[in-house]
Design an enzyme around this catalytic site. Structure first.
Site, mmCIF file in Angstrom:
data_model
loop_
_atom_site.group_PDB
_atom_site.id
_atom_site.type_symbol
_atom_site.label_atom_id
_atom_site.label_comp_id
_atom_site.label_asym_id
_atom_site.label_seq_id
_atom_site.Cartn_x
_atom_site.Cartn_y
_atom_site.Cartn_z
ATOM 1 N N CYS A 42 0.797 -1.116 -0.004
ATOM 2 C CA CYS A 42 0.122 0.039 0.024
ATOM 3 C C CYS A 42 0.544 1.457 -0.180
ATOM 4 C CB CYS A 42 -0.768 0.078 1.256
ATOM 5 S SG CYS A 42 -2.180 1.191 1.280
ATOM 6 N N ASP A 44 0.609 3.902 1.341
ATOM 7 C CA ASP A 44 0.435 4.742 2.755
ATOM 8 C C ASP A 44 1.824 5.132 3.623
ATOM 9 O OD1 ASP A 44 0.216 4.866 6.067
ATOM 10 O OD2 ASP A 44 -2.013 4.805 5.671
ATOM 11 N N ARG A 46 2.527 5.713 5.994
ATOM 12 C CA ARG A 46 3.166 4.605 7.460
ATOM 13 C C ARG A 46 3.813 3.423 7.254
ATOM 14 N NH1 ARG A 46 -2.452 5.348 10.566
ATOM 15 N NH2 ARG A 46 -2.614 4.514 8.167
ATOM 16 N N HIS A 98 -2.124 -3.585 5.589
ATOM 17 C CA HIS A 98 -1.980 -3.216 6.518
ATOM 18 C C HIS A 98 -3.268 -3.079 7.313
ATOM 19 C CE1 HIS A 98 -2.686 1.241 5.841
ATOM 20 N NE2 HIS A 98 -2.681 0.868 4.790
ATOM 21 N N CYS A 101 -6.345 0.225 6.863
ATOM 22 C CA CYS A 101 -6.226 0.738 6.028
ATOM 23 C C CYS A 101 -7.314 1.413 4.895
ATOM 24 C CB CYS A 101 -6.321 -0.479 4.535
ATOM 25 S SG CYS A 101 -5.660 0.645 2.169
#
Length: 211
Positions: A42, A44, A46, A98, A101
């Site tokens: 992903c 993302d 983080r 994750h 999400c």
């Protein structure tokens, strides 16, 4: 100081430290790449694959998109996958989602708008396939189970791609891994693996890791 200038300063400090420790480091890096892993994850901010696995440059090729989705018509992903399998000949492809999400949540509930809505529409297909199981869970557990099921379905989709099937057929030692990253403790949770011997029509749902 502007945030972007801090990035440039940090880059210089990183490069200088590596040159001090290994004077030939960048010369060797420039020669060729031989990663053993392809990470599909992903986007993302983080979830930084090389950082959470403590991998130095050169170990892992990385492709990221919202909700770690596999679409055969995604030429970006197909180009990365072709390079990884046919040119650098990776042994492992890791597809990692994750927990929590946002892309999975938007696709599952059909809440995305514009480009993001179109991109994550495939997540609703995952929900449709597993609706009975997901709806039977308490509300607070549904998203994370959807994350796990999305990893499962995307990994199977990945395994069915002609590129991957051709690699299996010619004896390329390739293993596909489905993992989930937990933002709350920083730990990767393996869900499932697929290799040349796996019967794709018999791949079961993974057991829930997070409840």
């Amino acid at each position: 100081m502007n945030d972007y200038k801090l990035l440039l300063l940090a880059n210089k400090a990183w490069a200088e430290q590596l040159r001090e420790e290994r004077p030939d480091y960048f010369a060797r890096q420039a020669e060729e790449q031989k990663p053993n892993f392809l990470w599909i994850g992903c986007s993302d901010s983080r979830v930084a694959p090389d950082q959470i696995t403590n991998s130095p440059p050169g170990v892992m090729s990385i492709h990221r998109n919202v909700a770690n989705l596999v679409y055969e018509e995604d030429l970006n992903l197909m180009a990365v996958l072709q390079t990884a399998i046919e040119r650098t000949k990776v042994s492992h492809v890791i597809l990692c989602g994750h927990y929590g999400c946002g892309g999975v949540a938007q696709g599952w509930k059909r809440e995305g708008q514009g480009a993001i809505g179109e991109w994550v529409a495939g997540v609703h297909d995952v929900y449709a396939e597993h609706r009975e199981e997901v709806d039977a869970l308490p509300e607070g557990q549904r998203l994370n189970r959807m994350v796990e099921l999305n990893v499962r379905d995307q990994l199977v989709r990945l395994a069915r791609l002609p590129l991957v099937q051709a690699a299996f057929e010619r004896g390329h030692e390739l293993t596909l891994h489905g993992w989930v990253y937990d933002l709350r403790d920083g730990i990767l949770k393996p869900l499932m693996t697929i290799d040349a011997e796996t019967r794709l029509d018999a791949v079961e749902r993974p057991e829930p890791v997070l409840v």
